[in-house]
Design an enzyme around this catalytic site. Structure first.
Site, PDB file in Angstrom:
ATOM      1  N   TYR A 173      19.849  -0.394   6.000  1.00 20.22           N
ATOM      2  CA  TYR A 173      19.978  -0.791   4.600  1.00 20.22           C
ATOM      3  C   TYR A 173      21.100  -1.825   4.442  1.00 20.22           C
ATOM      4  CZ  TYR A 173      17.062   3.203   3.162  1.00 20.22           C
ATOM      5  OH  TYR A 173      16.032   4.090   2.957  1.00 20.22           O
ATOM      6  N   THR A 199       0.810  -1.221   0.000  1.00 21.95           N
ATOM      7  CA  THR A 199       0.000   0.000   0.000  1.00 21.95           C
ATOM      8  C   THR A 199       0.842   1.270   0.000  1.00 21.95           C
ATOM      9  OG1 THR A 199      -0.162  -0.122   2.420  1.00 21.95           O
ATOM     10  CG2 THR A 199      -1.954  -1.093   1.135  1.00 21.95           C
ATOM     11  N   GLY A 200       2.168   1.132  -0.019  1.00 15.11           N
ATOM     12  CA  GLY A 200       3.034   2.298  -0.102  1.00 15.11           C
ATOM     13  C   GLY A 200       3.255   2.720  -1.542  1.00 15.11           C
ATOM     14  N   LYS A 236      20.212   6.821   1.572  1.00 18.33           N
ATOM     15  CA  LYS A 236      20.795   6.793   2.920  1.00 18.33           C
ATOM     16  C   LYS A 236      21.951   5.801   2.964  1.00 18.33           C
ATOM     17  CE  LYS A 236      18.717   5.078   6.613  1.00 18.33           C
ATOM     18  NZ  LYS A 236      17.785   4.861   7.727  1.00 18.33           N
ATOM     19  N   ASP A 272       0.947  -8.903  11.017  1.00 16.21           N
ATOM     20  CA  ASP A 272       2.005  -8.197  11.733  1.00 16.21           C
ATOM     21  C   ASP A 272       3.321  -8.882  11.437  1.00 16.21           C
ATOM     22  OD1 ASP A 272       3.722  -6.895  13.425  1.00 16.21           O
ATOM     23  OD2 ASP A 272       2.655  -7.387  15.271  1.00 16.21           O
ATOM     24  N   ARG A 309       0.711  -4.337   6.922  1.00 15.98           N
ATOM     25  CA  ARG A 309       0.374  -4.526   8.341  1.00 15.98           C
ATOM     26  C   ARG A 309      -1.074  -4.145   8.627  1.00 15.98           C
ATOM     27  NH1 ARG A 309       1.681  -0.867  12.638  1.00 15.98           N
ATOM     28  NH2 ARG A 309       2.862   0.314  11.088  1.00 15.98           N
ATOM     29  N   ARG A 310      -1.545  -3.093   7.968  1.00 12.73           N
ATOM     30  CA  ARG A 310      -2.905  -2.624   8.201  1.00 12.73           C
ATOM     31  C   ARG A 310      -3.834  -3.076   7.069  1.00 12.73           C
ATOM     32  NH1 ARG A 310      -1.155   3.509   9.399  1.00 12.73           N
ATOM     33  NH2 ARG A 310       0.348   2.911   7.776  1.00 12.73           N
ATOM     34  N   GLN A 314      14.150  -2.740  -1.798  1.00 14.02           N
ATOM     35  CA  GLN A 314      14.304  -1.313  -2.054  1.00 14.02           C
ATOM     36  C   GLN A 314      14.906  -0.650  -0.831  1.00 14.02           C
ATOM     37  OE1 GLN A 314      11.181   1.422  -3.826  1.00 14.02           O
ATOM     38  NE2 GLN A 314      11.381   2.348  -1.809  1.00 14.02           N
TER      39      GLN A 314
END
Length: 226
Positions: free
Chosen positions: A167, A17-18, A132, A64, A45-46, A128
């Protein structure tokens, strides 16, 4: 929804969902996608948000990922199907060592279930991460003022920085499964897209700011530093 998968490719997108997850699902169900159309399972998770098109997925799974028992209960029924994992979730805390533990545990829980099936088909894991990798733990309140990062432009042959970085931990984790699994790492810089779950959606914010400037007849000046 039944999808016929070319080459029997079956994807599990964790964090569907991201920003990246939605785009992956949209791409992979298309017939012109490499190896497509794929059979796509999505996980988060949701619960699935109302705006998410359910036709993008063969099935959505909510669990979860920090809980090994819940992860096993939800993924074991499909553990014999999954050929590819696309890993795009993250949980962030202030301390980078905590990030290493949390995010490493999440990925370990998923891979343990998928690999434990006697008829496991899992062959590849795609991770992904981001820039950073080259800048160090820039959000860590203790270390962020002490960082000596690489100078841009960044390139893949740059050595790791001497700081904790989840990462790095994720890369080392998937590398530990070779040669039984292959893996790829995608160090995205900035991504444009739409998702209510996307908390680092800088390009869409800038696009909205540019639209406001145009409407008001104002010059578009970047509000940050170089």
């Amino acid at each position: 929804m039944e999808l016929s998968a070319h080459n029997n490719f079956v994807a599990l997108i964790v964090g569907v969902t991201g920003l990246t997850g939605v785009s992956l699902a949209e791409t992979m169900i298309r017939p012109d996608c490499l190896g497509g159309p794929w059979k796509v399972y999505g996980a988060a998770r949701r619960p699935l948000p109302p705006w998410f098109p359910p036709t993008l997925l063969h099935h959505f799974i909510s669990f979860d990922v920090m809980d090994p028992a819940d992860t096993h209960a939800k993924l074991s029924p499909i553990s014999h199907e999954i050929t590819h994992v696309f890993w795009v979730p993250r949980q962030l805390r202030d301390d980078e060592q905590t990030n290493e533990t949390i995010n490493g545990t999440m990925l370990t829980n998923v891979l343990n279930v998928l690999r434990s099936s006697p008829s496991s088909q899992l062959s590849h894991v795609s991770i992904q991460t981001g820039t950073k990798h080259y800048m160090g733990p820039i959000y860590d309140p203790i270390r962020s003022h002490q960082l000596a990062s690489h100078d841009p432009p960044f390139h893949e042959s740059m050595p790791r920085l001497p700081y904790p970085n989840f990462y790095y931990a994720l890369e080392d984790l998937v590398a530990s499964y070779t040669p039984s699994l292959t893996y790829s790492i995608h160090r995205a810089s900035i991504i444009i897209g739409a998702s209510t779950r996307g908390t680092h959606n800088l390009l869409l914010i800038l696009a909205a700011y540019a639209a406001v400037c145009r409407h008001e007849g104002l010059p578009f000046r970047y509000p940050g530093n170089r």
